[in-house]
Motif scaffolding. Structure first.
Motif, PDB file in Angstrom:
ATOM      1  N   VAL A 154       0.738  -1.222   0.102  1.00  0.00           N
ATOM      2  CA  VAL A 154      -0.254  -0.096  -0.170  1.00  0.00           C
ATOM      3  C   VAL A 154       0.840   1.129   0.263  1.00  0.00           C
ATOM      4  N   THR A 155       0.333   2.350  -0.842  1.00  0.00           N
ATOM      5  CA  THR A 155       1.195   3.515  -0.694  1.00  0.00           C
ATOM      6  C   THR A 155       0.133   4.506   0.376  1.00  0.00           C
ATOM      7  N   VAL A 156       0.455   5.337   1.353  1.00  0.00           N
ATOM      8  CA  VAL A 156      -0.225   5.774   1.868  1.00  0.00           C
ATOM      9  C   VAL A 156       0.486   7.236   1.820  1.00  0.00           C
ATOM     10  N   GLY A 157      -0.374   7.879   0.998  1.00  0.00           N
ATOM     11  CA  GLY A 157      -0.091   9.764   0.410  1.00  0.00           C
ATOM     12  C   GLY A 157      -0.006  10.491   1.798  1.00  0.00           C
ATOM     13  N   SER A 158       0.076  11.599   1.454  1.00  0.00           N
ATOM     14  CA  SER A 158       0.285  12.842   2.530  1.00  0.00           C
ATOM     15  C   SER A 158      -1.013  13.130   2.975  1.00  0.00           C
ATOM     16  N   ASN A 159      -2.526  12.633   2.422  1.00  0.00           N
ATOM     17  CA  ASN A 159      -3.561  13.053   2.450  1.00  0.00           C
ATOM     18  C   ASN A 159      -4.328  11.598   3.282  1.00  0.00           C
ATOM     19  N   GLY A 160      -3.579  10.362   3.643  1.00  0.00           N
ATOM     20  CA  GLY A 160      -4.274   9.121   3.587  1.00  0.00           C
ATOM     21  C   GLY A 160      -5.104   8.865   2.383  1.00  0.00           C
ATOM     22  N   GLY A 161      -5.610   7.828   2.906  1.00  0.00           N
ATOM     23  CA  GLY A 161      -6.881   7.613   2.393  1.00  0.00           C
ATOM     24  C   GLY A 161      -6.464   5.466   1.678  1.00  0.00           C
ATOM     25  N   ALA A 162      -5.100   5.184   2.190  1.00  0.00           N
ATOM     26  CA  ALA A 162      -4.668   3.938   1.825  1.00  0.00           C
ATOM     27  C   ALA A 162      -6.212   3.326   2.386  1.00  0.00           C
ATOM     28  N   ARG A 163      -6.671   1.616   1.698  1.00  0.00           N
ATOM     29  CA  ARG A 163      -7.235   0.512   1.720  1.00  0.00           C
ATOM     30  C   ARG A 163      -6.899  -0.575   1.436  1.00  0.00           C
ATOM     31  N   ALA A 164      -6.916  -1.196   2.316  1.00  0.00           N
ATOM     32  CA  ALA A 164      -6.272  -3.152   1.696  1.00  0.00           C
ATOM     33  C   ALA A 164      -7.680  -3.422   2.717  1.00  0.00           C
ATOM     34  N   ALA A 165      -8.154  -4.442   1.519  1.00  0.00           N
ATOM     35  CA  ALA A 165      -9.130  -5.755   1.822  1.00  0.00           C
ATOM     36  C   ALA A 165      -8.414  -6.871   1.953  1.00  0.00           C
ATOM     37  N   PHE A 166      -8.447  -8.237   3.079  1.00  0.00           N
ATOM     38  CA  PHE A 166      -8.016  -9.335   3.129  1.00  0.00           C
ATOM     39  C   PHE A 166      -8.545 -10.358   2.688  1.00  0.00           C
ATOM     40  N   ILE A 167      -8.887 -11.668   2.278  1.00  0.00           N
ATOM     41  CA  ILE A 167     -10.273 -12.017   1.962  1.00  0.00           C
ATOM     42  C   ILE A 167     -10.021 -13.473   2.571  1.00  0.00           C
ATOM     43  N   TRP A 168      -9.794 -14.607   3.098  1.00  0.00           N
ATOM     44  CA  TRP A 168      -9.408 -15.811   3.300  1.00  0.00           C
ATOM     45  C   TRP A 168     -10.728 -16.307   2.685  1.00  0.00           C
TER      46      TRP A 168
END
Length: 168
Positions: A154-168
């Motif tokens: 993930v890349t977190v920018g200066s304004n945030g907003g990074a998301r990651a979803a993990f599915i099993w």
């Protein structure tokens, strides 16, 4: 009618109601005992990281700190889920853990490393949502649940907003 030892007679329906209430209280007491921390205290301690012992209010779980990183995880109950979903726009990184059918997953081992491979966060999620306050940059998020490991960059920018979803 039934007669309890040294008591007045009571009707069978009243006896069944009293018995059911007693069993329910006993079950609830057992559940509370299982949730006690190592000192035997249930909720409200400074080490309690559940929503019952937090200082945030509104169902938001307790914010935790590991080095320079703040994080919060949970979402098992409806109040926590709503609070975490509402707060995610205020956090630079939001993680979600579910099964293929959409069921929530808890107790996910989460390890976040920076672009140099240095550990930034190493913890276990208490529910399907984890919000993390990290500095802008590129991170590898390594998660493990039920013996299955997954990784996402993930890349977190200066304004945030990074998301990651993990599915099993």
């Amino acid at each position: 009618m039934k007669r309890l030892h040294n008591s007045r007679p009571i009707h069978t329906t009243a006896y069944a109601t009293i018995l059911a209430a007693t069993l329910a209280l006993g079950h609830a007491g057992g559940a509370a005992a299982q949730e006690a921390d190592a000192s035997g205290t249930v909720g409200g301690t400074t080490t309690d990281t559940t929503s019952a012992g937090n200082t945030n209010g509104g169902g938001m779980p307790q914010v935790q700190q590991q080095g320079d990183v703040s994080f919060v995880s949970g979402g098992v109950g409806l109040d926590e889920s709503r609070a975490l979903l509402s707060a995610q726009r205020e956090w630079p990184l939001a993680l979600r853990f579910t099964q293929r059918g959409g069921e929530y997953v808890a107790d996910v081992r989460v390890q976040i490393t920076d672009s140099h491979g240095a550990s930034v966060l190493d913890t276990t999620s208490r529910g399907p949502y984890m919000l993390v306050r990290v500095r802008p940059g590129r991170y590898s998020v390594h998660v493990s649940h039920a013996g299955v490991d997954k990784t996402s960059t993930v890349t977190v920018g200066s304004n945030g907003g990074a998301r990651a979803a993990f599915i099993w």
